[in-house]
Design a protein around this motif. Structure first.
Motif, PDB file in Angstrom:
ATOM      1  N   SER B  34       0.866  -1.184   0.000  1.00  0.00           N
ATOM      2  CA  SER B  34       0.000   0.000   0.000  1.00  0.00           C
ATOM      3  C   SER B  34       0.894   1.221   0.000  1.00  0.00           C
ATOM      4  CB  SER B  34      -0.911  -0.005   1.217  1.00  0.00           C
ATOM      5  OG  SER B  34      -0.138   0.070   2.375  1.00  0.00           O
ATOM      6  N   VAL B  35       0.407   2.266  -0.628  1.00  0.00           N
ATOM      7  CA  VAL B  35       1.249   3.442  -0.790  1.00  0.00           C
ATOM      8  C   VAL B  35       0.405   4.704  -0.697  1.00  0.00           C
ATOM      9  CG1 VAL B  35       1.091   3.185  -3.294  1.00  0.00           C
ATOM     10  CG2 VAL B  35       2.901   4.592  -2.352  1.00  0.00           C
ATOM     11  N   GLY B  36       0.995   5.720  -0.115  1.00  0.00           N
ATOM     12  CA  GLY B  36       0.320   7.008  -0.032  1.00  0.00           C
ATOM     13  C   GLY B  36       1.304   8.067   0.416  1.00  0.00           C
ATOM     14  N   ARG B  37       0.859   9.308   0.400  1.00  0.00           N
ATOM     15  CA  ARG B  37       1.750  10.404   0.783  1.00  0.00           C
ATOM     16  C   ARG B  37       1.991  10.414   2.296  1.00  0.00           C
ATOM     17  NH1 ARG B  37       1.017  15.567  -3.133  1.00  0.00           N
ATOM     18  NH2 ARG B  37       1.143  14.356  -5.049  1.00  0.00           N
ATOM     19  N   THR B  38       3.016  11.131   2.691  1.00  0.00           N
ATOM     20  CA  THR B  38       3.336  11.248   4.112  1.00  0.00           C
ATOM     21  C   THR B  38       3.215  12.696   4.546  1.00  0.00           C
ATOM     22  OG1 THR B  38       5.653  11.706   3.668  1.00  0.00           O
ATOM     23  CG2 THR B  38       5.029   9.391   3.910  1.00  0.00           C
ATOM     24  N   GLU B  39       3.757  12.969   5.738  1.00  0.00           N
ATOM     25  CA  GLU B  39       3.749  14.341   6.255  1.00  0.00           C
ATOM     26  C   GLU B  39       4.603  15.258   5.383  1.00  0.00           C
ATOM     27  OE1 GLU B  39       5.135  11.723   7.583  1.00  0.00           O
ATOM     28  OE2 GLU B  39       7.015  12.145   8.616  1.00  0.00           O
ATOM     29  N   HIS B  40       5.519  14.666   4.575  1.00  0.00           N
ATOM     30  CA  HIS B  40       6.298  15.460   3.615  1.00  0.00           C
ATOM     31  C   HIS B  40       5.664  15.331   2.232  1.00  0.00           C
ATOM     32  CE1 HIS B  40       9.700  16.203   6.299  1.00  0.00           C
ATOM     33  NE2 HIS B  40       9.435  15.009   6.781  1.00  0.00           N
ATOM     34  N   PRO B  41       5.359  16.436   1.581  1.00  0.00           N
ATOM     35  CA  PRO B  41       4.679  16.339   0.278  1.00  0.00           C
ATOM     36  C   PRO B  41       5.498  15.608  -0.789  1.00  0.00           C
ATOM     37  CG  PRO B  41       5.322  18.621   0.785  1.00  0.00           C
ATOM     38  CD  PRO B  41       5.569  17.819   2.017  1.00  0.00           C
TER      39      PRO B  41
END
Lengths: 553, 170
Positions: B34-41
Motif C-alpha cells: 500500500s502506498v500514499g503520501r506522508t507528512e512530507h509532500p
C-alpha cells in the motif's frame, strides 16, 4: 544566461568534461542536433544506434570516463537497449540521451513514441524523463553523479522535443542532493580487522579479482596485496588486466573457460579473497563445489552483492581501492613457500595448450597478436569462442586493455566498442577479436570507422560456424549442428567496399605479416583469418558442473 | 516468514513501477503493498508485506536500497508496531437478515456505510486477524463484492520511520 534545452544538454555535457559523443539523429532530436551544429563537442555519427551505445561503452571502458550516446525517440531509443543492458551488466558508466515526443503527445501512441524509461527500467542504474526544462541541468548533473559513483552503471535521460526547444536560465549545479542515493566508500574497520585475521591464519590464500578492481582503479593496491600475502591471483573475465598475467602469482582467468591452475587453486584454497567480483555462475560453476575448503572475504562496493550467491565469512562493503589500501596497511609480509611452490607446479603442469597441427589455429593468431603488440594493445572482443581465446591467449598486463561484454554476452559488441576505445585512446593499437558470426551483427560500423578514419583492426577468426554454440552442440547435443553452420560475405571485398582495407590469411606464416601491415596501415582494417573450423575452447567446465572437473586442455 | 517493510520513497512518477518491477524481476513475492503520501509532500510511504526467509529479506532490502528513489527502509517485523487494514464488503442483506448482520457489525466495531435494497456495504478496520474474522462471519450472507487496502503499519512509541532526523532513534 538563457539557453534552449538543446543548448543546455551540450553545455552540461561539456561541464562534465565530455569530449566525444556517439549518436544518430532523428525526428525528436533535431533540436539537439541543430544546437550541436554550432558546438565544439565532437560527435560521431554511427550507422545503427546499437553501435552508438557500444561505442560509448567501449570509450568508457578504455578511458574510465563516462561514455555518452544519443538517439531519437522510439526505434532510435529501443536500438540502444542492448547496448545499455550490456553496460548495466558490466557496471560501466554511461549516459544515454534520447529524444522523446513532446510532453503533450506522450501516452498517445504518437509517431515514434516508445516508453523508453519504462523499457530501460531494469537495465539502467537510474533513468529520467525530463518534463520541465528547469529540471534539465540538475538531472544531467545527477545522471553523471549516479553513473560514475558507487557501482557505476548506465543512466538514461529521456528529453521530450519541447523541452529541447524551450529555454530557461542556465546554471550548471555544483552539487547533487539525492536523499535516497548513498555510496559507502570506506570500509568498516571491524571487518577489515576480521579480514586481516583470516589472512594471517590462512596457509593457502587465493585472490579472486573482478571488474570492480578495474572500475575502482585499484590495480596497484591489488598488486601490493598479492605480494604482501604471497597470494596467487585469478581474475574474472571482467577483471582481466587488473593483475599482470606475466607475474608468477598470476593464475589467469577462472571459471568455465578458466585455466586449470586457477580452478584447482580455488578448489584447494583455504581462503578466497573476492575483490570487486560477484560470484557469477560462469565463474563458480556448481556453487556447492566452489571453493569448498575456503573461508571467503568479499570486498565490493555494492552491498547487495554480498551473500547474493554464496555465503560470506567477512563482508567488506566499500570502494575496492580504499578497502585494499586499508587492508594493506595492516598486513605484514608473509611468505608461504609451500603454497607458492604448489601454484607454480600447477601452472607448469597445466598450461593452456592447443594442438599445433600445421593448420591455422585461432589460439595461434591471438598469441601472434600478443607477440607483435607486446601486450600494449587494447583488445576488444565479440562474444563466443573468439572472446574466450582472446581472454586466454593474450597476456594482459594493464587494466582497461581487455574490453569485452561479460555479463550480458553481447555478440556485435566488440567492433563498435573498439571504435569507442580508439576515440578515447587514439594512441593505442586497438584490435577487435571477432568471430564471423558476431562481426556480422554490427558490421555496418565499418562505415563509421572509415568516415572518421578511426584505425581499428578487426581480426575475424572465421570458421564459418557460430563456434561456441557449435562447440556445445558437439559436446552436449550429439553433434547436431542445428543452425550454427553460418555463411558470411567475402570479408575482404566487404571491407574494400566500405573503403577499409581487407586482408585474407589462410596460413600460419601469413599471420604476423598481415598484422604488421594492418597496424602500419593507420586506417580501418579487416583481417579475415580462415581458421581450423572445429577448434574448441578448452579447458571447459560443463554448465552447472564443478570447476575442478574440466574437459580438455 | 512474512516481513513488514516500511519504505519511504521520493514521490516521483514511476516510483511504484520501480519498486514493483524490482520485486517481480528478482522473483520476490509481495503479499500486499500500500502506498500514499506522508507528512512530507515529496515523500511517499509504502508498506510492503513480503514473504521470504532472512536471506531473501536481506536481498530484498539491499536491492530496494539501490533504487535511487528509495530513501529509507525499515523492517519493522520484529519491533512493536500497530498495523491496520481497511476493508469494504458488500453483502447480500434481505430485510430478514439485516438484524443479524448489524449484530456482527457491532461485535467487530465495524460500520455500515451504505444501505441498498438488497445489500449493505460494511466498512471495517483492524489488523489482519480481525479483518479475516469479519469476512468469515459475513460469508454466510453472501459476499457480493470485497475490497481491501492492504496493510499499513507504524512503529509504536518513540520509534519512527521518518525523515525527521531529530525525532529518530536508530
Amino acid at each position: 544566461m538563457k539557453l534552449s534545452g538543446a543548448e543546455i544538454i551540450i553545455k552540461s555535457l561539456q561541464e562534465e568534461g565530455v569530449d566525444a559523443i556517439f549518436g544518430y539523429p532523428g525526428g525528436q532530436v533535431i533540436p539537439f542536433y541543430d544546437a550541436l551544429y554550432d558546438a565544439t563537442l565532437k560527435h560521431y555519427l554511427v550507422r545503427h544506434e546499437q553501435g552508438a551505445a557500444h561505442a560509448a561503452d567501449g570509450y568508457a571502458r578504455a578511458t574510465g570516463k563516462p561514455g555518452v550516446c544519443v538517439a531519437t525517440s522510439g526505434p532510435g531509443a529501443t536500438n540502444l537497449v542492448t547496448g545499455i543492458a550490456t553496460a548495466y551488466m558490466d557496471s560501466i558508466p554511461m549516459i544515454a540521451i534520447t529524444g522523446q515526443v513532446p510532453c503533450s503527445m506522450i501516452g498517445k501512441d504518437s509517431f515514434q513514441e516508445a516508453d523508453i524509461t519504462g523499457i530501460t527500467l531494469p537495465i539502467t542504474k537510474h533513468n529520467f524523463l525530463v518534463d520541465d526544462i528547469n529540471d534539465l541541468a540538475r538531472i544531467i548533473k545527477e545522471s553523471f553523479h549516479i553513473a560514475t559513483t558507487g557501482r557505476p552503471g548506465p543512466v538514461l535521460i529521456d528529453v521530450p522535443k519541447n523541452v529541447q526547444v524551450e529555454s530557461t536560465n542556465y546554471k550548471y549545479p555544483e552539487t547533487v542532493s539525492l536523499k535516497g542515493y548513498k555510496v559507502t566508500m570506506e570500509a568498516n574497520k571491524a571487518q577489515v580487522k576480521n579480514a586481516v585475521n583470516l589472512i594471517k591464519e590462512s596457509r593457502r590464500p587465493v585472490i579472486y579479482a573482478g571488474g570492480g578492481v578495474v572500475n575502482s582503479g585499484a590495480s596497484s593496491e591489488l598488486y601490493r596485496l598479492a605480494e604482501l600475502t604471497s597470494s596467487p591471483v585469478t581474475t574474472t573475465l571482467m577483471g582481466i588486466g587488473s593483475f599482470p598475467e606475466t607475474h608468477p602469482l598470476s593464475l589467469g582467468m577462472l571459471g568455465m573457460h578458466g585455466t586449470k591452475a586457477a580452478n584447482y587453486a580455488v578448489t584447494d584454497c583455504d581462503l578466497l579473497i573476492a575483490v570487486g567480483a560477484r560470484f557469477d555462475d560462469r565463474v563458480t560453476g556448481n556453487i556447492a563445489e566452489f571453493a569448498p575448503k575456503a573461508r571467503i572475504i568479499h570486498i565490493d562496493i555494492d552491498a547487495a552483492e554480498i551473500g547474493k550467491n554464496i555465503r560470506i565469512d567477512v563482508p567488506i562493503v566499500g570502494d575496492v581501492k580504499n578497502v585494499l589500501t586499508e587492508l594493506n596497511k595492516k598486513l605484514e609480509q608473509t611468505e608461504s613457500h609451500e603454497w607458492y611452490n604448489k601454484i607454480i607446479e600447477l601452472k607448469d603442469k597445466y598450461p593452456l595448450a592447443y594442438e599445433n597441427n600445421g593448420k591455422l589455429k585461432p589460439q595461434f593468431i591471438i598469441e601472434q597478436i600478443y607477440d607483435l603488440t607486446k601486450g600494449e594493445a587494447i583488445i576488444t572482443t565479440e562474444v563466443g569462442q573468439n572472446q574466450m581465446w582472446a581472454a586466454q591467449y593474450y597476456k594482459y598486463t594493464k587494466p582497461r586493455s581487455f574490453i569485452s561484454s561479460g555479463g550480458l554476452g553481447t555478440m556485435g559488441y566488440g567492433f563498435p566498442a573498439a571504435i569507442g576505445a580508439k576515440v578515447g585512446c587514439p594512441d593505442a593499437v586497438v584490435i577487435d577479436i571477432a568471430g564471423d558470426g558476431s562481426i556480422q551483427m554490427n558490421i555496418q560500423e565499418l562505415a563509421t570507422a572509415v568516415q572518421y578514419n578511426i584505425p581499428v583492426i578487426v581480426a575475424i577468426l572465421n570458421n564459418n560456424y557460430l563456434g561456441m554454440v557449435r562447440q556445445w552442440q558437439e559436446l552436449f547435443y550429439d553433434r547436431r549442428y542445428s543452425h550454427t553452420d553460418i555463411t558470411g560475405p567475402d570479408f575482404v571485398k566487404l571491407a574494400e567496399a566500405y573503403g577499409a582495407m581487407g586482408i585474407r590469411v589462410t596460413e600460419p606464416g601469413q599471420v604476423k605479416p598481415a598484422l604488421k601491415q594492418a597496424i602500419e596501415a593507420k586506417r580501418p582494417v579487416v583481417i579475415d583469418f580462415v581458421v581450423d573450423r572445429e577448434e574448441n575452447v578448452f579447458p571447459m567446465v560443463p554448465p552447472g558442473g564443478a570447476n575442478h572437473k574440466m574437459l580438455g586442455g | 516468514m512474512r516481513h513488514i517493510l516500511a519504505v519511504l520513497v521520493e514521490n516521483n512518477p514511476g516510483v511504484l513501477t520501480r519498486v514493483a518491477g524490482l520485486f517481480s524481476r528478482r522473483g520476490y513475492n509481495i503479499d500486499s503493498l500500500s502506498v500514499g503520501r506522508t507528512e512530507h509532500p515529496n515523500v511517499s510511504r509504502m508498506t510492503i508485506v513480503v514473504e521470504g526467509d532472512d536471506l531473501v529479506l536481506e536481498q530484498v532490502t539491499k536491492q530496494l536500497h539501490k533504487l535511487v528513489d528509495v530513501i529509507k527502509i525499515n523492517d519493522i517485523t520484529s519491533e512493536e508496531y500497530v498495523d491496520r487494514e481497511l476493508v469494504l464488503v458488500k453483502v447480500g442483506a434481505d430485510p430478514a437478515v439485516r438484524g443479524e448482520i448489524i449484530q456482527i457489525v457491532d461485535i467487530f466495531r465495524a460500520r455500515i456505510v451504505d444501505i441498498g435494497q438488497r445489500t449493505l456495504i460494511i466498512e471495517c478496520t483492524g489488523d489482519e486477524g480481525k479483518i479475516s474474522a469479519v469476512i468469515e462471519s459475513l460469508k454466510p450472507f453472501g459476499i457480493k463484492e470485497l475490497v481491501r487496502t492492504g496493510k499499513i503499519a507504524m512503529l509504536r512509541g518513540h520509534k519512527f520511520t521518518s525523515l525527521n532526523e531529530f525525532k529518530e532513534e536508530e
